[in-house]
Write an enzyme that holds these catalytic residues in place. Structure first.
Site, PDB file in Angstrom:
ATOM      1  N   SER A   1       0.851  -1.184   0.000  1.00 25.14           N
ATOM      2  CA  SER A   1       0.000   0.000   0.000  1.00 25.14           C
ATOM      3  C   SER A   1       0.887   1.235   0.000  1.00 25.14           C
ATOM      4  O   SER A   1       1.860   1.311   0.745  1.00 25.14           O
ATOM      5  CB  SER A   1      -0.891  -0.012   1.241  1.00 25.14           C
ATOM      6  OG  SER A   1      -1.246   1.309   1.572  1.00 25.14           O
ATOM      7  N   LYS A   2       0.503   2.198  -0.846  1.00 23.99           N
ATOM      8  CA  LYS A   2       1.307   3.424  -0.926  1.00 23.99           C
ATOM      9  C   LYS A   2       1.286   4.151   0.415  1.00 23.99           C
ATOM     10  O   LYS A   2       2.122   4.982   0.695  1.00 23.99           O
ATOM     11  CB  LYS A   2       0.768   4.338  -2.026  1.00 23.99           C
ATOM     12  CG  LYS A   2       1.036   3.768  -3.401  1.00 23.99           C
ATOM     13  CD  LYS A   2       0.662   4.697  -4.525  1.00 23.99           C
ATOM     14  CE  LYS A   2       0.874   3.970  -5.845  1.00 23.99           C
ATOM     15  NZ  LYS A   2       0.229   4.561  -6.978  1.00 23.99           N
ATOM     16  N   ARG A   3       0.314   3.806   1.235  1.00 26.04           N
ATOM     17  CA  ARG A   3       0.223   4.476   2.539  1.00 26.04           C
ATOM     18  C   ARG A   3       1.138   3.847   3.589  1.00 26.04           C
ATOM     19  O   ARG A   3       1.292   4.385   4.671  1.00 26.04           O
ATOM     20  CB  ARG A   3      -1.217   4.450   3.035  1.00 26.04           C
ATOM     21  CG  ARG A   3      -2.037   5.579   2.425  1.00 26.04           C
ATOM     22  CD  ARG A   3      -3.476   5.385   2.774  1.00 26.04           C
ATOM     23  NE  ARG A   3      -3.919   4.105   2.220  1.00 26.04           N
ATOM     24  CZ  ARG A   3      -4.921   3.975   1.375  1.00 26.04           C
ATOM     25  NH1 ARG A   3      -5.604   5.007   1.011  1.00 26.04           N
ATOM     26  NH2 ARG A   3      -5.262   2.799   0.890  1.00 26.04           N
ATOM     27  N   ASP A   4       1.700   2.685   3.251  1.00 24.41           N
ATOM     28  CA  ASP A   4       2.568   2.028   4.214  1.00 24.41           C
ATOM     29  C   ASP A   4       3.920   2.744   4.244  1.00 24.41           C
ATOM     30  O   ASP A   4       4.768   2.554   3.383  1.00 24.41           O
ATOM     31  CB  ASP A   4       2.764   0.555   3.812  1.00 24.41           C
ATOM     32  CG  ASP A   4       3.495  -0.205   4.893  1.00 24.41           C
ATOM     33  OD1 ASP A   4       4.110   0.448   5.754  1.00 24.41           O
ATOM     34  OD2 ASP A   4       3.455  -1.446   4.871  1.00 24.41           O
TER      35      ASP A   4
END
Ligand code: GLU
Length: 480
Positions: free
Chosen positions: A255-258
């Site tokens: 996930s790009k949010r990780d």
């Protein structure tokens, strides 16, 4: 045989991500292996999500990796230009009209609220994947006029061929089948006149004579929608291949949010990773060569790239492996390239302007075998450069121990007497300190390390001594 043409088609919504870089790399290798062309096209029709500067940074990051497009918005082939979708809106509209004329598409006047109400009603009836109810499929001229008088602006929907099965042979996963009944009439041109991704992509792939579409698995379910369009237009259908997901260590989609995982090329560059190493790492993230070899140049990868060896299962992103690989590439750098990589990071801990390149190299080379990426030199050097005495009671007690005091005394004398702090001399000094004081192993090295760096862990003692130099060592020894 037709010339192979493949494309990487990012949306300019952010920086180049590891998944995008992988798509670009595999397309590039595919093109080059088969003497074809690699096209970069910008899919910017999702105007709300476009980010200023994203296109430029994506292209620059690709070039940094060595993945140079044959054609792009910056290097257009007039035969296929423009390479940005928003620059050819009229073309998509023309093709949409053609579909309307043939009865394959229709104007839809439903409002967002009506569509939402219909979705909810279908869900209440137990339909888990609601579809458009084709309310506008057979509108009369009068009905359309009434809607228009109400101020409604229509979108254009594709009318799918009912009960039609769409099957294709995916280059990665083999035969795949879908049925139009599971899809529903979808929007090809939004009411603002802008095409949707699934529509624009087909027009472009056709007009740009793309022969193979290699992209991420998330687009697999878009493919039947796209094939339906090829069928309606009676255009040759390209071959499709969908690469499997990149997952993290727990098996979840990256996930790009990780924020724990570095995922953007710019982050790697900023931390002092080498583009050749990143390319090599990405190469093996969903593709495997025959044999055990793991280190490949881009040219070698072009030679051996075989799309049949694209992975059928998800690829795990392993940061340790990436670091290991980068370390391998760093070890092989010549002095000039190594210093070029390390210098910006050295500058954060020492005043590089007061030192010659040869001195800087001497310092940087002390860590060359151990460094995995450039930024690490900051942590390795900091304790040496920024001297902080320990405040830990146990450590202070160790430094005040009579044996440690004796070690400091002898060590200081020997350092003062030596002409040059070569590895050999330093080892001899440590040995001599041991002989004269009787302190061995930890009780010899730990107090010295502590007084020189203020820490119990860090770079090798010999390296510490070399970097500090005679004057600074004696200062620190006197500072207790
Ligand atoms: N613009 C799409 C994306 O960024 C490209 C998909 C495709 O390759 O068809 O995911």
């Amino acid at each position: 045989m037709k010339k192979i043409r493949v494309r990487y088609a990012p949306s300019p919504t952010g920086y180049l991500h590891i998944g995008g870089a992988r798509s670009a790399l595999y397309n590039y290798l595919f093109a080059k292996h088969f003497n074809g062309e690699f096209v970069l096209r910008i899919e910017d029709t999702d105007i709300e999500r476009n980010v200023e500067g994203a296109e430029e940074s994506q292209i620059n990051d690709l070039i940094w990796l060595g993945i140079i497009p044959d054609e792009s918005p910056l290097k257009p082939n007039p035969k296929y230009a423009p390479y940005r979708q928003m620059e050819k809106i009229d073309v998509y509209q023309k093709y949409a009209k053609e579909l309307i004329d043939k009865g394959y598409a229709y104007y839809c006047y439903c409002t967002e609220e009506e569509l939402e109400a219909e979705r909810q009603a279908q869900q209440l009836r137990g339909i888990s994947a609601p579809q458009y109810n084709q309310r506008c499929l057979h509108l009369t001229k009068e009905e359309k006029e009434t809607f228009e008088k109400e101020g409604r602006v229509p979108c254009i929907r594709l009318h799918l061929k009912p009960h039609h099965e769409i099957a294709f042979n995916d280059l990665v996963r083999g035969p795949v089948k879908f049925n139009n009944d599971d899809i529903g009439d979808w929007v090809i041109i939004k009411s603002n006149g802008i095409p949707t991704y699934n529509f624009a992509v087909v027009i472009d792939d056709h007009m740009m004579e793309i022969t193979h579409v290699l992209r991420g698995e998330e687009h697999l379910s878009n493919t039947p929608k796209q094939i339906q369009l090829y069928e309606y237009f009676n255009w040759e259908i390209p071959e499709f291949g969908h690469m499997t997901l990149i997952v993290n260590e727990t098996g979840k989609k990256l996930s790009k949010r990780d924020l724990n995982i570095l995922q953007f090329m710019s982050q790697y560059r900023d931390k002092g990773y080498l583009p050749e190493a990143i390319m090599n790492f990405i190469l093996l993230l969903g593709w495997s060569p025959e044999g055990e070899q793991e280190i490949f140049t881009l040219e070698e990868a072009v030679q051996i790239f075989d799309p049949k060896r694209l992975s059928k299962s998800p690829s795990m992103f392993d940061q340790n492996k990436l670091n290991w690989m980068n370390g391998q590439y760093i070890k092989k750098l010549d002095d000039e390239k190594y210093l070029e990589l390390i210098k910006p990071f050295l500058a954060k801990v020492i005043d590089i302007n007061t030192k010659e390149d040869s001195e800087l190299l001497l310092i940087a080379n002390l860590f060359k075998d151990q460094i995995l990426f450039g930024e690490q030199i900051i942590d390795l050097l900091s304790p040496l450069v920024v001297y902080k005495k320990t405040t830990d009671e146990e450590e202070i007690a160790l430094m005040n121990d009579p044996l440690s005091k004796e070690v400091y005394h002898v060590f200081a004398r020997l350092i003062a007497e030596t002409d040059e702090l070569s590895t050999e001399n330093i080892k001899a000094i440590l040995k001599q300190t041991q002989i004269e004081t009787g302190a061995k192993g930890k009780s010899l090295f730990m107090p010295i390390r502590l007084i020189l760096t203020g820490e119990t862990h860090g770079p090798e003692l010999v390296n510490i001594i070399k970097v500090l130099g005679k004057k600074e060592i004696l200062n620190r020894l006197n500072a207790i």
